[in-house]
Design an enzyme around this catalytic site. Sequence first.
Site, PDB file in Angstrom:
ATOM      1  N   HIS A  77       5.870   6.326  10.687  1.00  0.00           N
ATOM      2  CA  HIS A  77       4.647   6.243   9.879  1.00  0.00           C
ATOM      3  C   HIS A  77       4.192   4.789   9.843  1.00  0.00           C
ATOM      4  O   HIS A  77       4.948   3.911   9.455  1.00  0.00           O
ATOM      5  CB  HIS A  77       4.902   6.758   8.459  1.00  0.00           C
ATOM      6  N   TYR A 206       0.304   8.747  -1.991  1.00  0.00           N
ATOM      7  CA  TYR A 206       0.710   8.412  -3.354  1.00  0.00           C
ATOM      8  C   TYR A 206      -0.558   8.480  -4.201  1.00  0.00           C
ATOM      9  O   TYR A 206      -1.446   7.626  -4.055  1.00  0.00           O
ATOM     10  CB  TYR A 206       1.288   6.999  -3.417  1.00  0.00           C
ATOM     11  N   PRO A 297      12.426   6.508  -7.453  1.00  0.00           N
ATOM     12  CA  PRO A 297      12.151   6.776  -6.036  1.00  0.00           C
ATOM     13  C   PRO A 297      10.772   6.343  -5.539  1.00  0.00           C
ATOM     14  O   PRO A 297      10.501   6.430  -4.338  1.00  0.00           O
ATOM     15  CB  PRO A 297      12.310   8.297  -5.914  1.00  0.00           C
ATOM     16  N   LYS A 301      13.230   3.096  -1.903  1.00  0.00           N
ATOM     17  CA  LYS A 301      14.126   1.974  -1.598  1.00  0.00           C
ATOM     18  C   LYS A 301      15.624   2.309  -1.648  1.00  0.00           C
ATOM     19  O   LYS A 301      16.438   1.573  -1.070  1.00  0.00           O
ATOM     20  CB  LYS A 301      13.875   0.828  -2.595  1.00  0.00           C
ATOM     21  N   TYR A 389       7.328  -2.374   1.331  1.00  0.00           N
ATOM     22  CA  TYR A 389       7.584  -0.961   1.640  1.00  0.00           C
ATOM     23  C   TYR A 389       8.333  -0.824   2.969  1.00  0.00           C
ATOM     24  O   TYR A 389       9.268  -0.027   3.085  1.00  0.00           O
ATOM     25  CB  TYR A 389       6.256  -0.192   1.697  1.00  0.00           C
TER      26      TYR A 389
END
Length: 423
Positions: A77, A206, A297, A301, A389
Amino acid sequence: MTTTTVRTQVGIVGAGPAGLWLAHLLAVAGIDSVVLERRSRVEIAATHRAGILEQGTVDLMAALGLDARMRAEGYAHHGIELRVAGEARRVDFADLVGRAVQLYPQQEVFSDLADGAAARGLDVRFEVADVAVHDLTSQAPSITFTDADGTPARLVCDFVAGCDGSRGIAKWAIPENVRTDHFREYPFGWFGILVEAPPSAPELIYAASDHGFALISQRTATTQRMYFQCDPTDRPDNWDDARIWDQLEACTAAPGFALTRGPIVDKTVIPMRSYVCEPMQHGRLFLAGDAGHTVPPTGAKGMNLAAGDVAVLARSLERFYRDGQHDLLDAYSATALARVWKAQHFSWWMTSMLHTHPGASTFDRRRQLGELDLVTTSRAGSTYLAEAYTGWPLIPTRPGFLDPDTALGAALASQLPAEAVTA
Ligand code: RFL
Ligand code: PHB
């Protein structure tokens, strides 16, 4: 019944990602270990948890020669979508930091590590009971346990690695007067479902909405993972399928977007906590992964932190056995915690920015929307998100931390700064 005594160099409690990665890395460095795990292989492989691997974690799997299935069956991704009040804002990792993450379920990582351990001849014992650690401040610590066949056993070792997750026993062996438990509990949890349907989107979404937070993640071409914010004391039975879909639709609503529905085959409520045990070592005990820290979550990580801890620990043990030096072992907790606290901040920040906080005022909500706007429209803001990220290097990148002339250094070469490789 007589007690069987087994001798090894490093006794590892827990065969999650942390414990199995550590056993593999130690084997690369020529160090023996025995892994003791309470659950069965089948039970661990059936537990749904993480989905996202940072680039450094992907590199770690490659370093161990265990990346073939991950590359064939997982998905790279190159960005995520932040959906802010119905508007799609993509954070383009490739453009911002030239890195990517891999969608590949933790159960599959576990299966690859467990199969790889068997192929490498590592000693991993599932379904052991009564694990207890002893004499951690002596030169010869030990672990007592009951083997799967009921035989009482004692593992005598040089070091103990506590890789036994957030509900393990190892960290409690660090005396209270030297241990600080940094803890934060969030006033919301995640309701997680597994759905048999094709993906609703090509990347993770998200979504921050007035109805609360939702995350649309994926697993395979036919199975999807989705979460929405819930009361942490809620129970899966309180939600029938129609109510779940209504909630997910409300949180993710956007022009032209529709969730692809299908049978819901798993429902769970996940609490949201941040925790750090400091220090992560005591005498000859070293904690790694969730045993030493947990994160909510939202930043994806947890498992990736376990990868960093064990890379540092394996290198520190290699230094001890190869060069007779305990400087890296002495510094283990401080080295690991430097990365852990960055990830704690990122996970807390993503959680705070994206969730609806019970009792939030109009000021709090408008400020949150301002922050989301800033993060998704400022290149500096979105670059921080993309960098965090996709993940920081697993090990400190100072030249000399990893020795490129050792088998471990060669295996982890992708983690080395260029100066160290060419030195
Ligand atoms: P684990 O995986 O919990 O493994 C610990 C093992 O120790 C065993 N054990 C014992 N064995 C012997 N004797 C005892 N007394 C023992 N006590 C415990 C346990 O049976 C277990 O097998 O910890 P480890 O290895 O540190 O790995 C950590 C990760 O599992 C965890 O951080 C992640 O799942 C967190 N996480 C995510 N991490 C990511 O990096 N990316 C993600 O996308 C991501 N998504 C998630 C997540 C965790 C989630 N939940 C359910 C908490 C999504 C969710 C929903
Ligand atoms: C998941 O796919 O389970 C997942 C992905 C990203 C997160 C958390 C969980 O931040």
